[in-house]
Design an enzyme around this catalytic site. Structure first.
Site, PDB file in Angstrom:
ATOM      1  CD1 TRP A 133      -7.788  26.470   3.401  1.00 29.37           C
ATOM      2  CD2 TRP A 133      -5.992  27.339   4.432  1.00 29.37           C
ATOM      3  NE1 TRP A 133      -6.766  26.545   2.485  1.00 29.37           N
ATOM      4  CE2 TRP A 133      -5.654  27.068   3.095  1.00 29.37           C
ATOM      5  CE3 TRP A 133      -5.023  27.882   5.275  1.00 29.37           C
ATOM      6  CZ2 TRP A 133      -4.396  27.334   2.570  1.00 29.37           C
ATOM      7  CZ3 TRP A 133      -3.767  28.153   4.757  1.00 29.37           C
ATOM      8  CH2 TRP A 133      -3.458  27.883   3.424  1.00 29.37           C
ATOM      9  CB  ALA A 216      -6.849  34.855   3.152  1.00 32.15           C
ATOM     10  CE  LYS A 249      -7.973  32.442  -2.236  1.00 34.85           C
ATOM     11  NZ  LYS A 249      -6.980  31.706  -1.446  1.00 34.85           N
TER      12      LYS A 249
HETATM   13  C1  LMR Z   1      -8.684  27.433  -0.786  1.00 30.08           C
HETATM   14  O1  LMR Z   1      -8.975  27.338   0.403  1.00 30.08           O
HETATM   15  O2  LMR Z   1      -9.315  26.853  -1.674  1.00 30.08           O
HETATM   16  C2  LMR Z   1      -7.533  28.305  -1.191  1.00 30.08           C
HETATM   17  O3  LMR Z   1      -7.072  29.035  -0.113  1.00 30.08           O
HETATM   18  C3  LMR Z   1      -6.489  27.550  -1.904  1.00 30.08           C
HETATM   19  C4  LMR Z   1      -5.612  26.761  -0.989  1.00 30.08           C
HETATM   20  O4  LMR Z   1      -4.405  27.000  -1.001  1.00 30.08           O
HETATM   21  O5  LMR Z   1      -6.108  25.892  -0.272  1.00 30.08           O
END
Ligand code: LMR
Length: 393
Positions: A133, A216, A249
């Site tokens: 991420w 998450a 989520k």
């Molecule tokens: C994502 O990865 O799309 C979500 O977790 C939203 C974010 O805050 O990046």
């Protein structure tokens, strides 16, 4: 001319967050049939993100029964944290070593975890598998931690590079931190198996590494218990661990910013010192977290009827994601690996240019990395999506 300091002029301009920028770009596109597989928000088969029925019911109760908005402490809503502890860990024998607090979303939990690590060991090294991420990188680097990357996933073969993870653990130094995602990996949708979690947990314990887990999407992969299995294995094995948790989520609370940070220390005395540091850092960052989402989650988890309603809604979401995965694989064998991946995300071997063409010519919005939010597709749009992908690859 204004002769005031000009200190802020020393700042370099920052690009807007590329993932969040997709929200605005998609909204500004008026082409019919546009497809949003960008930001990780769950959508129903009709393309909406409604509030969970269980959350609505809890909010009604809150409206009727909440008698004050007076401050809670930096630990947030204690009932929420206790109920969530049971949901994540079940009954474990490390209870006296486990502390933690409510945070503003999973991001707040990650931030606090990174600051706690930096406080204990300034400039600590943290192993991060790529891709991950993107905000992980921002959170960790702005806290002054040193990131050590290793390859977690190979997009061309759609496989997990487990050997690279194990080598990274072998090469790590005592006291290094290891960031791992508990389940429904964002962005690649491939998680460790139970056997792999055991190997990783054992190796981290042997080498004196501190796991920082990020959970998450509990319940959106294979079920609430199955998705927490890796976390439970790691916490059972090691002396110290941190877990950043998000309710965004699995309770659909996105903008309410509802999360928690759990910390496992080596004994009860150390746990109390860890907790005092977490409370100090929380106070310095946000004083106390916003209550509304946590209060709703607490009401749900403390009521058998609301818990049942919530679990039923969550299972429907999880099944819909599996259906979309199967639907894409049935439409085109190129998507076959998606069938066995889990959670909202998978990552296609597309370059940023192909992603741009998809957006400009096919009205398909996805992250520049090639990450797809499968929960953004329906049976109808899946076919359009598969056709668009076939046109650019
Ligand atoms: C994502 O990865 O799309 C979500 O977790 C939203 C974010 O805050 O990046």
């Amino acid at each position: 001319m204004n002769t005031n300091v000009g200190l802020l002029e020393a700042l370099a301009p920052q690009a807007p967050d590329a993932l969040l920028a997709l929200i605005g770009m998609y909204a500004a596109d008026f082409r019919p049939g546009k497809i949003d597989v960008g930001v990780g928000v769950y959508k129903t088969a009709t393309g909406t993100t409604p509030v969970f029925g269980a959350v609505k019911a809890a909010e009604r109760l809150l409206l009727d029964e909440q008698s004050t908005k007076a401050y809670l402490g930096p630990e947030g809503n204690i009932g929420f944290f206790t109920s969530l502890t049971n949901l994540v860990f079940g009954v474990r024998d490390f209870q006296s070593r486990l502390t933690g607090l409510q945070t503003p979303g999973g991001t707040g939990a990650l931030r606090l975890a990174a600051e706690l690590i930096a406080l204990a060991k300034p400039g600590a090294r943290i192993l991060v598998g790529t891709p991950t991420w993107p905000n992980h990188m921002s959170i960790l680097t702005t806290t002054g931690l040193e990131i050590v990357n290793y390859r977690y996933f190979d997009a061309a073969t759609q496989t997990l590079c487990f050997d690279k993870l194990m080598s990274a653990l072998d090469e790590a130094e005592h006291g290094d931190v290891v960031l791992l995602q508990g389940s429904c990996h964002n962005p690649v949708g491939i998680d460790l198996s139970e056997a792999q979690w055991l190997l990783v947990a054992k190796r981290m314990a042997e080498r004196g590494l501190l796991p920082l887990l990020d959970l998450a999407y509990q319940g959106l992969g294979s079920g609430l218990d199955a998705d927490a299995l890796g976390t439970r294995i790691v916490f059972d094995y090691v002396g110290e661990a941190l877990l950043a948790y998000s309710c965004d989520k699995n309770f659909g609370l996105y903008r309410e910013r509802t999360g928690a940070l759990f910390a496992l220390s080596r004994n009860a005395a150390a746990a109390s010192i860890t907790q005092s540091n977490l409370l100090m850092l929380a106070r310095a960052n946000w004083s106390m977290p916003p209550d509304h989402g946590a209060a709703a989650v607490r009401l749900i988890l403390e009521s058998d009827a609301l818990t049942l309603q919530w679990r039923t809604e969550l299972e429907m979401m999880q099944q819909r994601i599996v259906e979309v995965r199967n639907c894409l694989a049935d439409l085109d064998p190129w998507f076959e690996p998606f069938r066995n991946q889990q959670g909202m995300f998978s990552m296609l071997p597309l370059n940023p240019d192909q992603v741009r063409v998809l957006r400009e010519q096919h009205a398909v919005y996805m992250a520049g990395s090639g990450r797809v939010n499968l929960a953004g597709l329906t049976r109808q749009s899946a076919a359009l999506f598969a056709t668009a992908i076939a046109a650019v690859r």
